[in-house]
Design a protein around this motif. Structure first.
Motif, PDB file in Angstrom:
ATOM      1  N   ARG A  77      13.928   4.968  -4.294  1.00 49.90           N
ATOM      2  CA  ARG A  77      12.676   4.534  -3.655  1.00 49.90           C
ATOM      3  C   ARG A  77      11.550   5.542  -3.921  1.00 49.90           C
ATOM      4  O   ARG A  77      10.936   6.050  -2.986  1.00 49.90           O
ATOM      5  CB  ARG A  77      12.905   4.361  -2.150  1.00 49.90           C
ATOM      6  CG  ARG A  77      14.039   3.390  -1.808  1.00 49.90           C
ATOM      7  CD  ARG A  77      14.234   3.272  -0.316  1.00 49.90           C
ATOM      8  NE  ARG A  77      13.066   2.668   0.309  1.00 49.90           N
ATOM      9  CZ  ARG A  77      12.931   2.517   1.642  1.00 49.90           C
ATOM     10  NH1 ARG A  77      13.877   2.950   2.443  1.00 49.90           N
ATOM     11  NH2 ARG A  77      11.856   1.966   2.142  1.00 49.90           N
ATOM     12  N   ALA A  80       8.088   4.728  -2.307  1.00 46.16           N
ATOM     13  CA  ALA A  80       7.988   4.982  -0.865  1.00 46.16           C
ATOM     14  C   ALA A  80       7.775   6.464  -0.597  1.00 46.16           C
ATOM     15  O   ALA A  80       7.016   6.840   0.307  1.00 46.16           O
ATOM     16  CB  ALA A  80       9.247   4.488  -0.154  1.00 46.16           C
ATOM     17  N   HIS A  81       8.441   7.324  -1.373  1.00 50.75           N
ATOM     18  CA  HIS A  81       8.247   8.762  -1.213  1.00 50.75           C
ATOM     19  C   HIS A  81       6.820   9.167  -1.586  1.00 50.75           C
ATOM     20  O   HIS A  81       6.215  10.024  -0.934  1.00 50.75           O
ATOM     21  CB  HIS A  81       9.249   9.528  -2.081  1.00 50.75           C
ATOM     22  CG  HIS A  81      10.641   9.536  -1.537  1.00 50.75           C
ATOM     23  ND1 HIS A  81      11.005  10.271  -0.431  1.00 50.75           N
ATOM     24  CD2 HIS A  81      11.766   8.887  -1.950  1.00 50.75           C
ATOM     25  CE1 HIS A  81      12.294  10.091  -0.192  1.00 50.75           C
ATOM     26  NE2 HIS A  81      12.776   9.255  -1.094  1.00 50.75           N
ATOM     27  N   LEU A  83       4.149   7.261  -1.403  1.00 53.61           N
ATOM     28  CA  LEU A  83       3.262   6.788  -0.330  1.00 53.61           C
ATOM     29  C   LEU A  83       3.321   7.731   0.863  1.00 53.61           C
ATOM     30  O   LEU A  83       2.276   8.133   1.403  1.00 53.61           O
ATOM     31  CB  LEU A  83       3.668   5.381   0.102  1.00 53.61           C
ATOM     32  CG  LEU A  83       2.902   4.799   1.297  1.00 53.61           C
ATOM     33  CD1 LEU A  83       1.418   4.684   0.989  1.00 53.61           C
ATOM     34  CD2 LEU A  83       3.490   3.437   1.699  1.00 53.61           C
ATOM     35  N   ARG A  84       4.523   8.117   1.251  1.00 56.00           N
ATOM     36  CA  ARG A  84       4.680   9.018   2.393  1.00 56.00           C
ATOM     37  C   ARG A  84       4.020  10.364   2.129  1.00 56.00           C
ATOM     38  O   ARG A  84       3.302  10.901   2.981  1.00 56.00           O
ATOM     39  CB  ARG A  84       6.164   9.212   2.679  1.00 56.00           C
ATOM     40  CG  ARG A  84       6.492  10.240   3.753  1.00 56.00           C
ATOM     41  CD  ARG A  84       7.974  10.194   4.057  1.00 56.00           C
ATOM     42  NE  ARG A  84       8.354  11.226   5.007  1.00 56.00           N
ATOM     43  CZ  ARG A  84       8.979  12.359   4.681  1.00 56.00           C
ATOM     44  NH1 ARG A  84       9.272  12.611   3.405  1.00 56.00           N
ATOM     45  NH2 ARG A  84       9.304  13.238   5.596  1.00 56.00           N
ATOM     46  N   THR A 176       6.114   5.640   7.674  1.00 56.82           N
ATOM     47  CA  THR A 176       6.796   5.651   6.382  1.00 56.82           C
ATOM     48  C   THR A 176       8.103   6.427   6.452  1.00 56.82           C
ATOM     49  O   THR A 176       9.080   6.080   5.786  1.00 56.82           O
ATOM     50  CB  THR A 176       5.892   6.253   5.288  1.00 56.82           C
ATOM     51  OG1 THR A 176       5.460   7.572   5.681  1.00 56.82           O
ATOM     52  CG2 THR A 176       4.663   5.387   5.056  1.00 56.82           C
ATOM     53  N   ARG A 179      10.832   4.173   7.917  1.00 58.48           N
ATOM     54  CA  ARG A 179      11.344   3.200   6.949  1.00 58.48           C
ATOM     55  C   ARG A 179      12.264   3.887   5.935  1.00 58.48           C
ATOM     56  O   ARG A 179      13.324   3.367   5.587  1.00 58.48           O
ATOM     57  CB  ARG A 179      10.189   2.499   6.237  1.00 58.48           C
ATOM     58  CG  ARG A 179       9.335   1.629   7.152  1.00 58.48           C
ATOM     59  CD  ARG A 179       8.251   0.908   6.372  1.00 58.48           C
ATOM     60  NE  ARG A 179       8.825  -0.114   5.517  1.00 58.48           N
ATOM     61  CZ  ARG A 179       8.907  -1.400   5.840  1.00 58.48           C
ATOM     62  NH1 ARG A 179       8.453  -1.829   7.005  1.00 58.48           N
ATOM     63  NH2 ARG A 179       9.432  -2.275   5.013  1.00 58.48           N
ATOM     64  N   LEU A 180      11.867   5.062   5.471  1.00 55.34           N
ATOM     65  CA  LEU A 180      12.691   5.785   4.508  1.00 55.34           C
ATOM     66  C   LEU A 180      14.006   6.249   5.121  1.00 55.34           C
ATOM     67  O   LEU A 180      15.040   6.290   4.452  1.00 55.34           O
ATOM     68  CB  LEU A 180      11.925   6.987   3.956  1.00 55.34           C
ATOM     69  CG  LEU A 180      11.045   6.752   2.733  1.00 55.34           C
ATOM     70  CD1 LEU A 180      10.168   7.966   2.468  1.00 55.34           C
ATOM     71  CD2 LEU A 180      11.896   6.445   1.502  1.00 55.34           C
TER      72      LEU A 180
END
Length: 304
Positions: A77, A80-81, A83-84, A176, A179-180
């Motif tokens: 992912r 996602a990382h 974005l975070r 975030t 979710r991760l």
């Protein structure tokens, strides 16, 4: 931050150990913030952030080796990382700016509005439902923010608005992270977080670099050590204790902030900071209590 269960130790000793670790983590964060304020006037936000976080990837590698090997750091992912890390970087940058333009205690108090934004953002991004009691608590907390940010003599406090923006992005970082955390190991999240918030700003460092001199050398060393140590202690605290025990201890940050304001800068928080802070903290504790009753308490939010 999610971490594996603590090895050994009795059930009774874990909450006490977790509480001590969290208090020490908050103390380290407080020293970090005071050092950042001492640097912000002469050095760029970019340089400060790079020093404050560049040891984090190494800490994550050490944690991974300790918890089972470097395979833990693999992820499926990456987006996602990214974005975070991006929202966290924005939160950190705005918070550093706010620290340089107001008292530490005021900046910290406004930063504690982040859980209010988490509660609202969770409705849209996590599908959580918020009942009338928690909505009332959220509104009370936002009133506290308004009390602190209120214009004086018709002048809008820009730094206070920046601090609120930092809290918003801090809240987005928590969303975030939640979710991760469903699929990623804590060491994995720490590793990619550290890479993004330290190495990415480092690319711009040649244009912002000012060679530290005098006391600044020690302050830069201090923020690097305290930032890394604080993260480690906080991670360990969540290994040994429940969020309902640990999260309230984060508010001891205000006590340290007020002490540093008084001892180092000879300032005392304004009445609006006390009044607004009481509303914000009261709202946060009520929301935490409601989530615990509903069985939705998660490990607490990470500090960006």
């Amino acid at each position: 931050m999610i971490a594996p269960a603590a090895p050994g130790g009795s059930a009774m000793s874990r909450p006490i150990k977790a509480a001590v670790l969290m208090i020490l983590a908050v103390f380290c964060f407080s020293i970090l913030n005071a050092a950042v304020k001492g640097l912000e006037e002469e050095y760029s936000i970019v340089q400060i952030i790079v020093f404050a976080r560049f040891l984090m990837p190494m800490l994550a590698v050490w944690m991974a080796l300790r918890m089972g090997g470097l395979d833990i750091l693999r992820t499926k992912r990456p987006a996602a990382h990214i974005l975070r890390g991006t929202v966290a970087l924005i939160s950190m940058s705005t918070f550093v700016y706010a620290l340089g333009h107001m008292t530490v205690s005021k900046a910290i108090t406004l930063n504690f509005a982040a859980p209010l934004f988490v509660a609202v953002l969770a409705i849209f991004f996590l599908g959580e439902k918020v009942g009338p009691r928690r909505w009332a608590a959220i509104i009370v907390g936002f009133v506290g923010v308004i009390v602190i940010v209120r214009p004086d003599d018709g002048q809008i406090d820009t730094a206070a608005l920046v601090a609120v923006a930092s809290a918003v992005f801090y809240g987005a970082t928590v969303i975030t992270t939640r979710r991760l955390a469903l699929t990623e190991h804590s060491a994995t999240m720490l590793f990619y977080f550290g890479v993004i918030v330290s190495f990415v700003p480092a690319l711009a460092l040649p244009w912002f670099w000012i060679t530290p001199t005098g006391d600044a050398i020690w302050l830069f060393a201090l923020i690097a050590i305290m930032g890394t140590l604080a993260w480690y202690l906080m991670a360990e605290a969540y290994r040994f204790g429940e969020a309902t025990v640990i999260i309230p201890l984060d508010y001891t940050h205000l006590l340290w902030a007020m002490m540093f304001d008084w001892v180092i800068w000879a300032t005392i928080p304004a009445w609006s900071t006390f009044a607004g802070g009481a509303l914000i903290l009261g709202a946060n504790l009520f929301i935490l209590w409601r989530e615990a009753r509903l069985g939705r308490t998660r490990p607490g939010p990470e500090r960006p």
